[in-house]
Design a protein around this motif. Sequence first.
Motif, PDB file in Angstrom:
ATOM      1  N   GLU A  59       0.826  -1.210   0.000  1.00  0.00           N
ATOM      2  CA  GLU A  59       0.000   0.000   0.000  1.00  0.00           C
ATOM      3  C   GLU A  59       0.861   1.262   0.000  1.00  0.00           C
ATOM      4  O   GLU A  59       0.576   2.229  -0.714  1.00  0.00           O
ATOM      5  CB  GLU A  59      -0.929   0.000   1.212  1.00  0.00           C
ATOM      6  CG  GLU A  59      -1.842   1.202   1.258  1.00  0.00           C
ATOM      7  CD  GLU A  59      -2.705   1.238   2.503  1.00  0.00           C
ATOM      8  OE1 GLU A  59      -3.523   2.156   2.600  1.00  0.00           O
ATOM      9  OE2 GLU A  59      -2.551   0.376   3.379  1.00  0.00           O
ATOM     10  N   GLY A  60       1.920   1.265   0.801  1.00  0.00           N
ATOM     11  CA  GLY A  60       2.815   2.416   0.848  1.00  0.00           C
ATOM     12  C   GLY A  60       3.470   2.684  -0.493  1.00  0.00           C
ATOM     13  O   GLY A  60       3.592   3.830  -0.922  1.00  0.00           O
ATOM     14  N   GLU A  61       3.878   1.621  -1.166  1.00  0.00           N
ATOM     15  CA  GLU A  61       4.502   1.785  -2.480  1.00  0.00           C
ATOM     16  C   GLU A  61       3.489   2.274  -3.517  1.00  0.00           C
ATOM     17  O   GLU A  61       3.809   3.110  -4.356  1.00  0.00           O
ATOM     18  CB  GLU A  61       5.146   0.483  -2.921  1.00  0.00           C
ATOM     19  CG  GLU A  61       6.391   0.170  -2.107  1.00  0.00           C
ATOM     20  CD  GLU A  61       7.112  -1.069  -2.591  1.00  0.00           C
ATOM     21  OE1 GLU A  61       6.839  -1.535  -3.712  1.00  0.00           O
ATOM     22  OE2 GLU A  61       7.969  -1.560  -1.838  1.00  0.00           O
ATOM     23  N   ARG A  62       2.257   1.751  -3.446  1.00  0.00           N
ATOM     24  CA  ARG A  62       1.218   2.190  -4.380  1.00  0.00           C
ATOM     25  C   ARG A  62       0.884   3.673  -4.161  1.00  0.00           C
ATOM     26  O   ARG A  62       0.777   4.447  -5.107  1.00  0.00           O
ATOM     27  CB  ARG A  62      -0.025   1.317  -4.210  1.00  0.00           C
ATOM     28  CG  ARG A  62      -1.101   1.561  -5.224  1.00  0.00           C
ATOM     29  CD  ARG A  62      -2.268   0.577  -5.131  1.00  0.00           C
ATOM     30  NE  ARG A  62      -2.769   0.386  -3.780  1.00  0.00           N
ATOM     31  CZ  ARG A  62      -2.640  -0.741  -3.072  1.00  0.00           C
ATOM     32  NH1 ARG A  62      -2.024  -1.767  -3.586  1.00  0.00           N
ATOM     33  NH2 ARG A  62      -3.137  -0.828  -1.854  1.00  0.00           N
ATOM     34  N   ASN A  63       0.775   4.073  -2.886  1.00  0.00           N
ATOM     35  CA  ASN A  63       0.508   5.486  -2.578  1.00  0.00           C
ATOM     36  C   ASN A  63       1.663   6.374  -3.031  1.00  0.00           C
ATOM     37  O   ASN A  63       1.457   7.457  -3.585  1.00  0.00           O
ATOM     38  CB  ASN A  63       0.255   5.663  -1.086  1.00  0.00           C
ATOM     39  CG  ASN A  63      -1.059   5.072  -0.646  1.00  0.00           C
ATOM     40  OD1 ASN A  63      -1.950   4.823  -1.444  1.00  0.00           O
ATOM     41  ND2 ASN A  63      -1.180   4.822   0.642  1.00  0.00           N
TER      42      ASN A  63
END
Length: 138
Positions: free
Chosen positions: A29-33
């Motif tokens: 999720e952090g990488e996608r954000n």
Amino acid sequence: MNYCASCRYRRSRCSSSCPLAPYFPANEEGERNFQAVHRVFGVNRIANILRQIESSDLRDDAVRSHILEAQYRLQYPVYGSVAVIVPLLHQTRQALLELDRLLNLLPHNNNTSTPVLNDQETSGNDNPNQEILRPPPQ
């Protein structure tokens, strides 16, 4: 030490003073954000904005706002978050009109209450931004 999504993207060592580490962890999720924010705003701009904000609560809000805006901008390139906001405003306006109509039907009301929406809000013709606020085509 774990890398944040920003440092992982830049292939640099993530220090404890990395301003983006708390907001973009190295999980999926952090990488996608991070990718969304990076594509729309750029890493330097986000890092500069975070450096200028002193309160951690305001920094959290700023990052969340930029993440949402970036995701909407990628999903709706022309309208961005407005593509979501305008239909919600329309639904809210319709619900308030329905509420006003139902309140006027109550027997104890006798049309003595003030309307939920005033005449200017219900007419729609007085709004110079009506063309801008039209929901995007589906």
